[in-house]
Design an enzyme around this catalytic site. Structure first.
Site, short mmCIF file in Angstrom:
data_model
loop_
_atom_site.label_atom_id
_atom_site.label_comp_id
_atom_site.label_asym_id
_atom_site.label_seq_id
_atom_site.Cartn_x
_atom_site.Cartn_y
_atom_site.Cartn_z
N HIS C 180 52.58 45.38 58.81
CA HIS C 180 52.81 43.99 59.23
C HIS C 180 51.62 43.42 60.00
O HIS C 180 51.79 42.51 60.81
CB HIS C 180 54.06 43.87 60.12
CG HIS C 180 55.28 44.53 59.59
ND1 HIS C 180 56.24 43.87 58.85
CD2 HIS C 180 55.71 45.82 59.65
CE1 HIS C 180 57.20 44.72 58.52
NE2 HIS C 180 56.91 45.90 58.99
N SER C 301 26.24 28.49 55.94
CA SER C 301 26.88 27.19 55.85
C SER C 301 25.83 26.10 55.81
O SER C 301 24.79 26.20 56.46
CB SER C 301 27.78 26.99 57.06
OG SER C 301 28.01 25.62 57.29
N LYS C 307 26.86 30.32 60.88
CA LYS C 307 27.89 31.00 60.09
C LYS C 307 27.36 32.17 59.25
O LYS C 307 26.23 32.16 58.80
CB LYS C 307 28.58 30.00 59.15
CG LYS C 307 29.45 28.97 59.84
CD LYS C 307 30.66 29.57 60.55
CE LYS C 307 31.68 30.18 59.64
NZ LYS C 307 32.35 29.21 58.78
N ASN C 309 29.41 34.05 56.26
CA ASN C 309 30.72 34.03 55.59
C ASN C 309 30.88 35.15 54.56
O ASN C 309 29.94 35.44 53.83
CB ASN C 309 30.90 32.68 54.89
CG ASN C 309 30.95 31.54 55.90
OD1 ASN C 309 31.47 31.70 56.99
ND2 ASN C 309 30.38 30.41 55.53
N GLU C 314 35.93 36.88 49.55
CA GLU C 314 36.88 35.80 49.27
C GLU C 314 37.00 35.53 47.77
O GLU C 314 38.09 35.30 47.25
CB GLU C 314 36.46 34.53 50.01
CG GLU C 314 36.57 34.67 51.52
CD GLU C 314 36.02 33.44 52.22
OE1 GLU C 314 36.80 32.74 52.87
OE2 GLU C 314 34.80 33.19 52.13
N TYR C 341 51.20 35.92 11.46
CA TYR C 341 50.15 35.21 12.17
C TYR C 341 50.48 33.73 12.30
O TYR C 341 50.96 33.10 11.36
CB TYR C 341 48.80 35.36 11.45
CG TYR C 341 47.68 34.69 12.19
CD1 TYR C 341 47.05 35.32 13.25
CD2 TYR C 341 47.26 33.40 11.86
CE1 TYR C 341 46.03 34.70 13.96
CE2 TYR C 341 46.24 32.77 12.57
CZ TYR C 341 45.64 33.42 13.61
OH TYR C 341 44.64 32.80 14.32
#
Lengths: 483, 483, 483, 483
Positions: C180, C301, C307, C309, C314, C341
């Protein structure tokens, strides 16, 4: 293998034993069938376990239909009265848990009609004049979904209120604003919460647009071609609160757009909630510690006595899966179906009901969590020490005061950040000499823009994070949303 | 293995070889980075191959931003003019295919800015004042999608026109109406087509609702917190045709609702087209033979010389998969993302662009097919001989003329159908004696309602299939939809 | 509106202008067609832009087919030789970028065949004997996917190697283990990474199972019924490295299970990568600081100079969306398609190609990130101070030493945690008196199990986190996986 | 609004009223919680309504765990015996419907444990030694899914048997083989059905591969780090029929691949069934009339007494939506979850249970429908008159007998088709002179290959449709599949 095959087998056996004479074909449509349905067919075909949830709408629709038939002289006024009285009794029976639903009668429509026949006799047989189950179920389902949307919109309003209250309370509470989960610029916690107010406002509008589009009455489209009886579709539409009747009888019985649109809007809404839920989970991990969820919305561990888990947030984070799955399910069902009604469409209700419950539960749980949420401003402010959050302010100062093009200011600031990292301090703790070693024209005046509070206060552009802007935004939203 | 790994490897190698000095870090943000990106990183990170499609919107947005900066005194009027002139030149270069896109410059924004610097020098560096790529890309994408929606709505209008023309032409052409792909009641082909007019009307409304919601300007939200420069967000919003600025800077850069809503609306639209496409495929199989698609929309076989395949219809039938997949893709990407911008969101454009193309292509192909469609009224009428299509009319007659409750009439009719099946004829070809053997009170008058044409003509309830209703519906739709 | 409608319109116009004689019907199947295809039809129908990626497999399959035809005496040996030589030349032309693909020739099969005719003349017309595009494309696609799977498995192996290297290096590096996202029990970073080794091992097996199932040759199924020519399907299967021919000609041309299975397996694999990517994103936020990704896999950035990143992580986190979308797309396409087909199936390749690229790119980027990853053991150890990570060890000690039922021990430990929270220290920093105030029988011996290192070392059950276990697991995995 | 909000509100109220002392925190983990959960939290958190379906597996796992603990000397043999006897009693109570499930006790694990405590007292508290709910639920769910897969495989076998029986019966029944729903070449109905035998064979293999992969025991992984107790994971694995223990404790509790893999395999299986269902729907429309489904699997209409609807086929056609939705749901839930267990994963069971039911129901209904199916060979043969089904045979004859390249033969045949269409007859009813008008070298011998039966008989290539091939394929499949 002694497998426990509850769901299907048990139910089927149950029916088989309960109905020794199930050899008799269905009394509503079985006239020319010589053999009754297979048990497995009954299991796959019957929808009563699901669609009984439509009972109130079904009875509401039948009453409107009966009264219109009488008004048009298609049945007698007496018959209509008897029918409506019988239907009212059935509604009470269901609400009081005294109604016995039968799987053999397939669905809520036939369960109600069979019971009506038992109560009022012959007039019951006149109710289905100029009507088919096809337009009946479309009407019931739209009525139900209209109620559902109204309910969900109310749930959104509660969550909006909770967010606005917290946003107002924390209009001046600074915290790091993140992009890529990296600290970017300081913002206020109130401003952060107001981002969700915007999302939920759009969700509300989407649901309201869906409601507007669904609010046409299919009743009177009959099986799919309309009817030769001189019915008054405007009258039943008005009686049921619709804006008017649907315009094409085939579309009316073949359409489930309204459910798809609701599911898509609900999915997008839950995606928003999942983003907030993810933030709550991250914010409550001890290394961050920005918030504490109340005991009411946390749970413990069966093995680790010290645990305090953000279960409610995690469950909400998971729920978009349900709505996305439901949308995909219904889309797959509808794709490529020829006109008009096909039994495939019976899948519509179970998934929509379950999705609606997931939506409501998530909204309610999130509203509760936000109401109860304890923010920790000190932890939020402490976290602002990392990540040189006012670097943009430095660059902007260079642009404003020294007339430097932004791109050059960006490079200068980048070099200042390197110096600060070497000294292991935020840029605002550097000496003026440090700054001037990078760009000699920098003056002490720069320190006025480098503090967290100065940065936040400066972002006064419309929609910006300055506390005054946030307070104004809260007030404006309260007035506009009427929450 | 001599695998041909075109897509990725080639591109990467290509870049590597093209840019021997790729060791230099990115010039827009790389100031404090000591090492350049990995080739694989560049391959996964660069979006220029995709987002160059936004060039016109990017330039449009930059011009509006520059002019506003000048108006607010943040940059000089001369700088703004130079910038806008440079941008106009870049637009021409791109349109004429003379612009060299660079993968190292990652995206359309930096490609344009770098070129601007080459053209106009220092003022280019002032353009990014009070702006971030985060609000810039959100603005560009909204502008693009607004254009896309307008285009798709136009495509829908063309298809509506084609459907209305055919519906008008075939307002009296009878055919079997189906439920469960079983003949149910006679309808007119025009009425059948008008069902799709209803669906597409809703699609159009959904797209227009999505347009209304997306039409707010994110520009000026900067990275995510707003800006300290005294910008005028209303001005840029107005210049770009937006209804106003977005209300929260964090939401503005973190939101992709507009794309999700477009994809959901597009998916529902293509589900409608897939239903019509399925019907066209079924209608053109020789055993049915209701329609012939023109050569323009059919293809042959490389092995079976006699084939005439409804390829266009099949491809349209498949396309909802694309939109549904795109919606699921973007939903999966957005689910659970914490505030504000995250690089995950870069996935948004490629899938939305591809989905938009699939939508437009399907609408255009369907409009062409419908325009060219040849219906075969004789085959449609012949098919009405099967399935006792006027059985409901018989039941309704029993109700109306004999006062029989509908349920009893339904049973009587069921027995008549059995008799007709035994005699292998439609119920309207039975002798009166046959009918009376089931229900003695039936009179010869009943034959007036049993013919296909009588049945169709009788369905005059609003939204019904009677030819006069269909003609009125076509006229009403033309007026309302303005197509 | 001056909309830039690149994708479709431009392409279509391009074709129209390039081919003034496009009025001529398709030369492969157009014999009995009186009108050529609409431009929009060509745009929706042509697949050459996509399926040219199959060129190597198409040529490979044609060579095997030609040689088999000759061996069976269906064509002459000379013809086969001429055909194969021509095909080899075409392959070179494509590889060297000299081949001109034509959209009018629809697909890779007809582009190759038309070019073959230009090169070798009449014998080219004999190649399509006992073959249809239906079995040809099924064969090409399976061959391509087999190569793809082998490639992806190789990519997985590279990532496994990177994970095993880091796991070995950090077999003793303690960090909080989370449930958690709350600290639960101490684990080693090596153990944590080994969880991903397990996931990827299953991914590899799934891909290999998919490969096993796809490795049957459809060639010789012809259009769908098989052929009357005395072909040798075993021979072509063997020549192409298949385990044998498919068993039913109709299934052979109508089946795309192999693509669905690959997409599902790929989606599950990317879900695993997304979990690791999420952890990397969280671990690299400054408040956590467990790892640093190399400059090669980070970006900066355009507005915030400070920054850094985690863009690569991501992007990988987003990629499951692509695979899930692709799986849903193809599933929607295939659902409910009648034998055999249908043109709908043409959608299969574009989405599978794009999905495969997303898979490979993600695996490669993750392997690079893990290889380059710098872990920060001090930060990991420091984080172990929060959350009373050895509470379970205390409970287990109470069970073991005092004979307390676990449930009672759990309650005692819970009360100890409350005491420690009041004193704001971890439970291992409590005085013995504090512990005894909750449970008098506790002795000083308990401190032996309460340290982070003691806890980790004690988890020696099979699959547990004790360093010796982790080292053994790494060694065992290296041997088993042969990486 | 008097909304009927059954699902949530009622349940919650019910609990609230039933448990006046619900203020007391959860007895299993609530030690240090000062406030009880909100009603809404309980509603969203409790899984007992769903996971009680795991009761048999939960008890089975606990017994194995208790016996192992005793064997290892961690608890006494007497305690183990008492525990197992208590668990056996609970199993009986549940099976006989006498067990009272409590929503406050959240899940099946705690319901069973609480009851065990009531029955056997203190030893119940010792059962949870060296175990957590995390490894417990993973074990239960795997055991359940293993049973489910075995059951589904058995269902597939029944359907295979039904298909093989019909295929054998119709090995010589000719019908049109379709591509694009256009008649292509004649095939036998048996051959057509055997295509589905191939698909289902792959489905079976996929399920078996999934079973192989899931069959490792997570038990003993405890919360996520393993345990310090000297447990024997091999022993519990063996006792529960697993092939061995999982290799990494963190993966063991965080993994739900097994459910995802089952859902993907089930979805593909139902896609196959949906294709057959679509064919049954099309085949039973009167204009086609190839088959009649038995009364057992058909239904009638409430308004149209003549209707006979293929409801079972339609419902099966819809069911892939459920499995695809379930796969999407769980994939969305798992995507991006950091290690290890998170409450999001609680969504896994409800959707998997429902999906499994949909799968089983569909397989059973399809098996019943196929067993009962009446084919109409005369209608199938009559349909072969349309579409010049032996055109390929003509082209092949030209290749074989006249040495014509296939491409030329294809063109000649195309022209013959045009002649036949002009004469409105199939190509085999043309005069020799007609044929020779197109290609003078054609001889009367050609008529030997132009009949439907000759065509079918000629397709003797492996996997082809010749009756002898179909019979051999049936026999081979029976032997291989052992059905």
């Amino acid at each position: 293998m002694t497998r426990h095959k509850t769901a299907m087998t048990d139910q089927t056996q149950h029916n088989a034993s309960q109905n020794p004479d199930s050899a008799a074909a269905n009394s509503m449509w079985g006239g020319r069938f010589s053999e009754s349905n297979a048990a497995i067919m009954q299991a796959i075909n019957a929808s009563i376990d699901v669609d009984k949830r439509l009972y109130a709408q079904d009875i509401q629709g039948s009453m409107a239909h009966a009264r219109m038939l009488a008004k048009q002289g298609i049945i007698t006024g007496d018959d209509a009265e008897v029918i409506c009285k019988g239907l009212a009794q059935i509604k009470t029976e269901i609400q009081e848990g005294r109604f016995v639903f039968s799987q053999e009668l397939e669905d809520i429509h036939m369960n109600v009609e069979a019971r009506l026949k038992a109560i009022v006799g012959e007039p019951a047989g006149r109710l289905h004049t100029a009507r088919s189950r096809n337009d009946q179920v479309a009407t019931d389902f739209r009525l139900w979904l209209r109620d559902q949307i109204d309910y969900s919109v109310g749930q959104i309003d509660k969550l909006l209120t909770a967010l606005l209250d917290q946003a107002e309370k924390h209009a001046e509470t600074v915290m790091p604003g993140y992009t890529h989960l990296q600290p970017a610029q300081p913002v206020t916690f109130g401003h952060h919460l107001m981002a969700y107010v915007e999302m939920l406002t759009r969700d509300k509008e989407r649901l309201q647009d869906a409601r507007k589009r669904l609010n046409r009455s299919p009743l009177g489209s009959a099986a799919m071609a309309g009817t030769g009886f001189a019915i008054d579709r405007e009258a039943t539409a008005a009686a049921l609160g619709f804006d008017g009747p649907t315009r094409n009888s085939m579309d009316a019985v073949a359409d489930r757009d309204f459910a798809l649109e609701f599911l898509a809007a609900g999915a997008i809404c839950l995606i928003h909630l999942s983003r907030l839920a993810e933030e709550l989970v991250i914010w409550s991990t001890p290394s961050i510690g920005f918030v504490t969820m109340s005991d009411k919305f946390s749970t413990g561990s069966s093995i680790m006595p010290q645990k305090r888990n953000p279960d409610a947030a995690e469950l909400i984070r998971a729920k978009p899966g349900r709505l996305l799955g439901a949308f995909q399910t219904l889309a797959v069902v509808m794709k490529g179906l020829p006109m008009t009604y096909a039994k495939d469409m019976q899948e519509d209700k179970e998934i929509t009901f379950a999705a609606a419950d997931a939506l409501d539960l998530s909204l309610a749980a999130m509203a509760g969590m936000i109401e109860d949420l304890t923010a920790h401003p000190a932890a939020m402010r402490a976290a602002c020490q990392k990540g040189h959050l006012t670097a943009t302010d430095l660059a902007d100062w260079l642009v404003r005061e020294l007339g430097m093009p932004f791109r050059d200011a960006h490079h200068v600031t980048g070099r200042v950040v390197v110096v600060a990292d070497q000294k292991d301090c935020p840029i605002w703790d550097l000496e003026l000499a440090d700054l001037q070693s990078v760009e000699p024209r920098i003056t002490a005046q720069v320190f006025e823009v480098l503090s967290i509070d100065a940065s936040v206060a400066s972002r006064r552009s419309f929609g910006g994070t300055a506390p005054e802007r946030v307070k104004a935004a809260v007030a404006e939203a309260r007035a506009r949303l009427n929450v």
